[in-house]
Design a protein around this motif. Structure first.
Motif, mmCIF file in Angstrom:
data_model
loop_
_atom_site.group_PDB
_atom_site.id
_atom_site.type_symbol
_atom_site.label_atom_id
_atom_site.label_comp_id
_atom_site.label_asym_id
_atom_site.label_seq_id
_atom_site.Cartn_x
_atom_site.Cartn_y
_atom_site.Cartn_z
ATOM 1 N N ILE A 165 0.833 -1.202 0.000
ATOM 2 C CA ILE A 165 0.000 0.000 0.000
ATOM 3 C C ILE A 165 0.868 1.252 0.000
ATOM 4 C CG2 ILE A 165 -1.699 1.306 1.325
ATOM 5 C CD1 ILE A 165 -2.753 -1.433 2.334
ATOM 6 N N GLU A 166 1.910 1.258 0.831
ATOM 7 C CA GLU A 166 2.800 2.420 0.883
ATOM 8 C C GLU A 166 3.421 2.696 -0.482
ATOM 9 O OE1 GLU A 166 6.904 4.022 3.026
ATOM 10 O OE2 GLU A 166 6.119 2.028 3.513
ATOM 11 N N ARG A 167 3.895 1.649 -1.149
ATOM 12 C CA ARG A 167 4.561 1.849 -2.436
ATOM 13 C C ARG A 167 3.565 2.339 -3.496
ATOM 14 N NH1 ARG A 167 9.632 -0.169 -1.972
ATOM 15 N NH2 ARG A 167 9.959 -1.574 -0.208
ATOM 16 N N ALA A 168 2.345 1.816 -3.462
ATOM 17 C CA ALA A 168 1.351 2.251 -4.446
ATOM 18 C C ALA A 168 0.993 3.723 -4.252
ATOM 19 C CB ALA A 168 0.107 1.378 -4.345
ATOM 20 N N LEU A 169 0.794 4.134 -3.006
ATOM 21 C CA LEU A 169 0.488 5.537 -2.745
ATOM 22 C C LEU A 169 1.656 6.432 -3.145
ATOM 23 C CD1 LEU A 169 -1.267 5.276 0.759
ATOM 24 C CD2 LEU A 169 -2.367 5.563 -1.468
ATOM 25 N N ALA A 170 2.875 5.975 -2.838
ATOM 26 C CA ALA A 170 4.050 6.806 -3.111
ATOM 27 C C ALA A 170 4.285 7.004 -4.594
ATOM 28 C CB ALA A 170 5.284 6.170 -2.463
ATOM 29 N N VAL A 171 3.980 6.002 -5.422
ATOM 30 C CA VAL A 171 4.278 6.131 -6.858
ATOM 31 C C VAL A 171 3.180 6.852 -7.624
ATOM 32 C CG1 VAL A 171 5.739 4.082 -6.867
ATOM 33 C CG2 VAL A 171 3.315 3.843 -7.441
ATOM 34 N N HIS A 172 2.010 7.017 -7.024
ATOM 35 C CA HIS A 172 0.914 7.682 -7.733
ATOM 36 C C HIS A 172 0.590 9.074 -7.191
ATOM 37 C CE1 HIS A 172 -0.525 4.938 -10.763
ATOM 38 N NE2 HIS A 172 -0.589 3.927 -9.918
ATOM 39 N N LEU A 173 0.858 9.327 -5.921
ATOM 40 C CA LEU A 173 0.421 10.569 -5.287
ATOM 41 C C LEU A 173 1.600 11.466 -4.941
ATOM 42 C CD1 LEU A 173 -2.101 8.758 -5.091
ATOM 43 C CD2 LEU A 173 -2.548 9.728 -2.839
ATOM 44 N N ARG A 174 1.289 12.730 -4.715
ATOM 45 C CA ARG A 174 2.280 13.709 -4.318
ATOM 46 C C ARG A 174 1.909 14.256 -2.936
ATOM 47 N NH1 ARG A 174 2.136 17.908 -9.150
ATOM 48 N NH2 ARG A 174 -0.071 17.697 -8.638
ATOM 49 N N PRO A 175 2.895 14.769 -2.172
ATOM 50 C CA PRO A 175 2.593 15.336 -0.853
ATOM 51 C C PRO A 175 1.463 16.361 -0.946
ATOM 52 C CG PRO A 175 4.957 15.162 -1.137
ATOM 53 C CD PRO A 175 4.337 14.807 -2.465
ATOM 54 N N GLY A 176 0.533 16.257 -0.016
ATOM 55 C CA GLY A 176 -0.620 17.146 0.004
ATOM 56 C C GLY A 176 -1.855 16.549 -0.604
ATOM 57 N N ASP A 177 -1.710 15.479 -1.410
ATOM 58 C CA ASP A 177 -2.879 14.823 -1.988
ATOM 59 C C ASP A 177 -3.717 14.169 -0.884
ATOM 60 O OD1 ASP A 177 -2.296 15.544 -4.561
ATOM 61 O OD2 ASP A 177 -1.385 13.627 -5.118
ATOM 62 N N ALA A 178 -5.015 14.038 -1.145
ATOM 63 C CA ALA A 178 -5.936 13.483 -0.162
ATOM 64 C C ALA A 178 -6.198 12.008 -0.435
ATOM 65 C CB ALA A 178 -7.252 14.258 -0.167
ATOM 66 N N VAL A 179 -6.321 11.240 0.640
ATOM 67 C CA VAL A 179 -6.595 9.803 0.563
ATOM 68 C C VAL A 179 -7.805 9.494 1.436
ATOM 69 C CG1 VAL A 179 -5.690 7.480 0.955
ATOM 70 C CG2 VAL A 179 -4.139 9.328 0.269
ATOM 71 N N ASP A 307 -3.360 -2.869 -12.090
ATOM 72 C CA ASP A 307 -3.174 -2.519 -13.494
ATOM 73 C C ASP A 307 -1.676 -2.508 -13.797
ATOM 74 O OD1 ASP A 307 -2.177 0.570 -13.695
ATOM 75 O OD2 ASP A 307 -3.421 0.252 -11.913
ATOM 76 N N HIS A 308 -1.324 -2.689 -15.043
ATOM 77 C CA HIS A 308 0.082 -2.865 -15.417
ATOM 78 C C HIS A 308 0.952 -1.685 -15.003
ATOM 79 C CE1 HIS A 308 0.050 -6.651 -17.768
ATOM 80 N NE2 HIS A 308 -1.242 -6.366 -17.889
ATOM 81 N N THR A 309 0.428 -0.471 -15.135
ATOM 82 C CA THR A 309 1.217 0.704 -14.772
ATOM 83 C C THR A 309 1.530 0.717 -13.288
ATOM 84 O OG1 THR A 309 0.306 2.027 -16.585
ATOM 85 C CG2 THR A 309 1.258 3.223 -14.720
ATOM 86 N N THR A 310 0.514 0.455 -12.461
ATOM 87 C CA THR A 310 0.715 0.478 -11.017
ATOM 88 C C THR A 310 1.690 -0.609 -10.581
ATOM 89 O OG1 THR A 310 -1.468 1.426 -10.607
ATOM 90 C CG2 THR A 310 -0.435 0.235 -8.786
ATOM 91 N N VAL A 311 1.497 -1.826 -11.077
ATOM 92 C CA VAL A 311 2.393 -2.917 -10.702
ATOM 93 C C VAL A 311 3.822 -2.617 -11.139
ATOM 94 C CG1 VAL A 311 2.934 -5.366 -11.050
ATOM 95 C CG2 VAL A 311 0.567 -4.647 -10.688
ATOM 96 N N ASP A 312 3.980 -2.108 -12.347
ATOM 97 C CA ASP A 312 5.318 -1.792 -12.848
ATOM 98 C C ASP A 312 5.987 -0.728 -11.990
ATOM 99 O OD1 ASP A 312 7.376 -2.050 -14.990
ATOM 100 O OD2 ASP A 312 6.889 0.050 -15.318
ATOM 101 N N GLY A 316 9.220 -1.298 -9.668
ATOM 102 C CA GLY A 316 10.371 -0.442 -9.926
ATOM 103 C C GLY A 316 10.853 0.243 -8.665
ATOM 104 N N ARG A 317 9.917 0.732 -7.860
ATOM 105 C CA ARG A 317 10.284 1.365 -6.585
ATOM 106 C C ARG A 317 10.914 0.342 -5.643
ATOM 107 N NH1 ARG A 317 8.395 6.406 -4.828
ATOM 108 N NH2 ARG A 317 9.219 6.857 -2.756
ATOM 109 N N GLN A 318 10.394 -0.877 -5.673
ATOM 110 C CA GLN A 318 10.935 -1.935 -4.821
ATOM 111 C C GLN A 318 12.378 -2.260 -5.202
ATOM 112 O OE1 GLN A 318 9.314 -5.953 -5.336
ATOM 113 N NE2 GLN A 318 8.940 -6.031 -3.128
ATOM 114 N N ARG A 319 12.668 -2.286 -6.503
ATOM 115 C CA ARG A 319 14.024 -2.597 -6.958
ATOM 116 C C ARG A 319 15.043 -1.589 -6.434
ATOM 117 N NH1 ARG A 319 11.303 -4.228 -11.722
ATOM 118 N NH2 ARG A 319 11.492 -2.155 -12.657
ATOM 119 N N LEU A 320 14.616 -0.348 -6.214
ATOM 120 C CA LEU A 320 15.522 0.682 -5.707
ATOM 121 C C LEU A 320 15.687 0.626 -4.192
ATOM 122 C CD1 LEU A 320 14.309 3.691 -7.887
ATOM 123 C CD2 LEU A 320 16.331 2.253 -8.229
#
Length: 444
Positions: A165-179, A307-312, A316-320
């Motif tokens: 969940i953390e990685r998905a939020l981090a790769v799609h959202l920016r600071p200040g976005d609402a969840v 979806d493919h974009t989110t998983v990718d 990718g974030r995990q690899r780093l």
């Protein structure tokens, strides 16, 4: 004192939530002094006791600290203060029903699975550059997802649900976005959102999960960029999304295709309720299920798809970072799955019988409780601090509701994992004595 930010609300829960929103949005900086209780009460037109209750809740959640006459301030690092710290330690002789752990007697032995994984590693040592997801793990996970109606998508592995969940939020959202988050909801989730610099928007929950009208309001009025939903065994209320609720939520979500939907199947492997997946209702989605409750929390393995974009992006974030989740652990889970080490229906019955017996015992004493699925029961109370203290004196340590709430009313969480028949009656009697009757249908 507060600059441009104005605290609002007429109830203690609303005032506390207003302060938390200010902290999450960065408008109430660490160290900022809050108004004296009587001054704020006069501004809001409420009783000073209401503000006192709000400040007490904020202290319990680790958002503010009070230093006598020097007043109350936003804590220096409030967004990293774990709600798990809001707990009651059980002294010797006190039964602990507040930890949220599974029943160890219902967990399988890991020795055969780990030995099998080690033997495979002897044959082919895991090295850098290999695929991060074990092929058999991915195949079995995808087959189970297909059987439950989860949309097609690639499979990834993370170290537990919160990691995904953390990685998905981090790769799609920016600071200040609402969840949009469930309220009451998983304490770690409520910690994670502000820790990422995001703004949590509470959404009410009943026994069928998030309320569609509140999800719609959050999407329409609060501009949320992501919605997090627990499919089954919601922590702490035990809510499970049923067929009708799922249909309504999919209708709401489909009108906002650019929003990220995160679906946490917390109850996989230990609940009897079928899955009614929401995933696919938006263009960006992530579905995650861990093995923690059914196979053992220390495995730290969760399968996810999306979806493919989110998983990718997540991979990718995990690899780093860590690179991958140990393939030894993945293969151990494969052995557990293939050997049918857990009789899921039997485990679900065991938790269900205890949960339903406790709810019935409380109802017989005039106490309304909630727990449609999973291993937890949520009991609304008028004064959770006083109720928890009285229960501790009576020999029971419970989880205070402050760990799980933003704007929702007080409550306590009881975990049924270690309870037998006599325990259930004794606990129900103690809760009824400590809390008294309080009929509540919606957790808001």
């Amino acid at each position: 004192m507060l600059g441009e930010y104005r605290i609002s609300g007429s109830r203690a829960a609303e005032i506390a939530a207003s302060v938390e929103r200010g902290v999450g949005a960065g408008e109430l900086a660490p160290g900022r002094l809050l108004p004296p209780m009587r001054e704020l009460a006069a501004q809001l037109g409420v009783n000073p006791n209401t503000v006192a209750a709000a400040y007490r809740t904020l202290r319990e959640r680790g958002v503010i600290e009070t230093a006598g006459r020097r007043g109350s301030r936003i804590r220096p690092r409030p967004v990293t203060t774990a709600r798990e710290a809001v707990r009651i330690e059980a002294p010797e002789g006190v039964r602990d029903v507040g930890q949220g752990n599974p029943d160890p007697s219902l967990l399988p032995s890991l020795a055969p699975a780990l030995a099998a994984a080690a033997r495979r590693d002897d044959e082919h040592r895991g090295l850098y550059g290999e695929r991060p997801v074990d092929e058999r793990f991915a195949r079995l996970a995808r087959a189970a997802l297909d059987a439950d109606g989860v949309p097609d998508g690639p499979v990834g592995v993370t170290s537990g649900s919160l990691d995904a969940i953390e990685r998905a939020l981090a790769v799609h959202l920016r600071p200040g976005d609402a969840v949009a988050v469930e309220d009451p909801g998983w304490g770690s989730m409520l910690d994670l959102v502000p820790a990422l610099g995001l703004r949590a928007v509470p959404v009410g929950v009943d026994d069928d999960g998030p309320l569609p009208d509140e999800v719609e309001r959050a999407l329409r009025d609060d501009g949320v960029r992501a919605v997090v939903v627990t499919a089954r065994a919601q922590n702490p209320t035990g809510a499970a999304v049923g067929a009708e609720r799922a249909e309504r939520l999919r209708e709401v979500l489909s009108r906002h295709p650019d929003v990220l939907l995160v679906e946490d199947d917390h109850g996989h492997g230990f609940v009897e309720q079928p899955l009614h997946a929401l995933s696919g209702a938006t263009g960006r989605w992530l579905y995650v299920r861990s093995v923690a409750k059914a196979y053992g929390p220390d495995l730290r393995v969760a399968a996810f798809t999306g979806d493919h974009t989110t998983v990718d992006r997540v991979l990718g974030r995990q690899r780093l970072g860590p690179g991958w989740v140990s393939r030894l652990l993945q293969r151990a889970v494969v052995h557990l799955w293939e050997s049918r080490a857990v009789d899921a229906p039997a485990v679900a019955r065991a938790y269900g019988e205890r949960r339903e017996a406790l709810i019935a015992a409380l109802a017989a004493r005039g106490v309304r409780a909630h727990g449609r699925s999973g291993m937890n029961v949520w009991v609304p109370v008028a004064d959770e601090t006083g109720t928890a203290a009285r229960l501790l004196h009576a020999g029971w340590a419970v989880a205070p509701g402050a760990r799980f709430r933003m704007a929702s009313p007080p409550g306590i969480r009881l975990t049924v994992s270690g309870l037998g028949g006599d325990d259930i009656e004794a606990l129900a009697a103690a809760v009824a004595e400590a809390a008294g009757p309080m009929a509540v249908g919606v957790h808001r």
